[in-house]
Scaffold this motif. Structure first.
Motif, PDB file in Angstrom:
ATOM      1  N   TYR A  20       0.962  -1.364   0.310  1.00  0.00           N
ATOM      2  CA  TYR A  20      -0.042   0.216  -0.102  1.00  0.00           C
ATOM      3  C   TYR A  20       0.449   1.291   0.414  1.00  0.00           C
ATOM      4  CZ  TYR A  20      -3.082   3.718   1.242  1.00  0.00           C
ATOM      5  OH  TYR A  20      -3.727   4.418   1.162  1.00  0.00           O
ATOM      6  N   PHE A  24       0.182   1.817  -4.567  1.00  0.00           N
ATOM      7  CA  PHE A  24      -0.929   1.848  -4.073  1.00  0.00           C
ATOM      8  C   PHE A  24      -0.354   3.117  -3.931  1.00  0.00           C
ATOM      9  CE2 PHE A  24      -2.313  -2.544  -3.940  1.00  0.00           C
ATOM     10  CZ  PHE A  24      -3.036  -2.779  -4.238  1.00  0.00           C
ATOM     11  N   GLN A  25       0.280   4.383  -3.774  1.00  0.00           N
ATOM     12  CA  GLN A  25       0.454   5.427  -3.921  1.00  0.00           C
ATOM     13  C   GLN A  25       0.732   6.294  -4.726  1.00  0.00           C
ATOM     14  OE1 GLN A  25      -1.114   7.388  -0.874  1.00  0.00           O
ATOM     15  NE2 GLN A  25      -1.423   5.201   0.051  1.00  0.00           N
ATOM     16  N   LYS A  27       0.363   8.044  -8.742  1.00  0.00           N
ATOM     17  CA  LYS A  27      -0.638   9.067  -9.191  1.00  0.00           C
ATOM     18  C   LYS A  27      -1.906   7.818 -10.086  1.00  0.00           C
ATOM     19  CE  LYS A  27      -1.807  12.764 -10.389  1.00  0.00           C
ATOM     20  NZ  LYS A  27      -2.072  13.722  -9.742  1.00  0.00           N
ATOM     21  N   GLN A  30      -4.166   5.456  -8.063  1.00  0.00           N
ATOM     22  CA  GLN A  30      -4.785   6.431  -7.323  1.00  0.00           C
ATOM     23  C   GLN A  30      -6.282   6.908  -7.904  1.00  0.00           C
ATOM     24  OE1 GLN A  30      -4.246   7.630  -3.475  1.00  0.00           O
ATOM     25  NE2 GLN A  30      -3.801   5.637  -3.760  1.00  0.00           N
ATOM     26  N   ILE A  33      -8.088   3.132  -8.053  1.00  0.00           N
ATOM     27  CA  ILE A  33      -9.141   3.204  -7.002  1.00  0.00           C
ATOM     28  C   ILE A  33      -9.975   3.874  -6.623  1.00  0.00           C
ATOM     29  CG2 ILE A  33      -8.909   3.067  -4.409  1.00  0.00           C
ATOM     30  CD1 ILE A  33      -5.749   2.273  -4.605  1.00  0.00           C
ATOM     31  N   GLU A  34      -9.656   5.164  -7.345  1.00  0.00           N
ATOM     32  CA  GLU A  34     -10.756   5.938  -7.062  1.00  0.00           C
ATOM     33  C   GLU A  34     -12.172   5.900  -8.174  1.00  0.00           C
ATOM     34  OE1 GLU A  34      -9.610  10.199  -7.122  1.00  0.00           O
ATOM     35  OE2 GLU A  34      -7.924   9.903  -5.377  1.00  0.00           O
TER      36      GLU A  34
END
Length: 55
Positions: A20, A24-25, A27, A30, A33-34
Protein backbone atom coordinates in the motif's frame (compact mmCIF):
# COMPACT_ATOMS: atom_id res chain seq x y z
CA UNK A 1 -22.65 -16.19 -14.41
CA UNK A 2 -22.13 -13.29 -12.01
CA UNK A 3 -23.48 -13.69 -8.51
CA UNK A 4 -24.96 -10.71 -6.80
CA UNK A 5 -23.91 -10.05 -3.25
CA UNK A 6 -26.34 -9.17 -0.55
CA UNK A 7 -27.04 -5.43 -0.95
CA UNK A 8 -25.65 -4.68 2.52
CA UNK A 9 -22.34 -6.47 1.86
CA UNK A 10 -19.22 -4.60 0.79
CA UNK A 11 -16.26 -6.34 -0.81
CA UNK A 12 -12.81 -5.14 0.27
CA UNK A 13 -9.42 -5.85 -1.26
CA UNK A 14 -6.91 -6.72 1.49
CA UNK A 15 -3.35 -5.58 0.78
CA UNK A 16 -0.15 -5.71 2.77
CA UNK A 17 0.98 -2.42 4.31
CA UNK A 18 4.27 -2.24 2.40
CA UNK A 19 2.48 -2.73 -0.93
CA UNK A 20 0.00 0.00 0.00
CA UNK A 21 2.75 2.44 0.96
CA UNK A 22 4.63 1.90 -2.31
CA UNK A 23 2.60 0.60 -5.27
CA UNK A 24 -0.86 1.75 -4.17
CA UNK A 25 0.33 5.32 -3.54
CA UNK A 26 1.33 5.92 -7.17
CA UNK A 27 -0.86 8.44 -8.95
CA UNK A 28 -2.07 5.97 -11.60
CA UNK A 29 -3.18 3.39 -9.06
CA UNK A 30 -4.87 6.07 -6.95
CA UNK A 31 -6.85 7.17 -10.02
CA UNK A 32 -8.00 3.57 -10.66
CA UNK A 33 -9.00 3.11 -7.01
CA UNK A 34 -11.04 6.31 -7.10
CA UNK A 35 -12.60 5.63 -10.52
CA UNK A 36 -13.76 2.12 -9.65
CA UNK A 37 -14.44 2.87 -5.96
CA UNK A 38 -12.23 0.01 -4.78
CA UNK A 39 -12.49 -0.57 -1.04
CA UNK A 40 -9.23 -1.49 0.70
CA UNK A 41 -8.10 -3.03 3.96
CA UNK A 42 -4.43 -2.42 4.69
CA UNK A 43 -2.95 -5.16 6.85
CA UNK A 44 0.31 -5.77 8.67
CA UNK A 45 1.24 -9.37 7.92
CA UNK A 46 3.85 -9.68 10.69
CA UNK A 47 1.66 -8.36 13.50
CA UNK A 48 -1.49 -9.88 11.97
CA UNK A 49 -3.52 -6.71 12.34
CA UNK A 50 -5.59 -4.33 10.28
CA UNK A 51 -3.78 -1.03 9.89
CA UNK A 52 -6.38 0.92 7.91
CA UNK A 53 -9.84 0.63 6.32
CA UNK A 54 -10.19 2.72 3.18
CA UNK A 55 -13.70 3.38 1.86
Amino acid sequence: MIRQLHPDYRLYLAIEQEAYETFFQTKGIQLVIEEYKILLIVINIVQEEIVQWIN
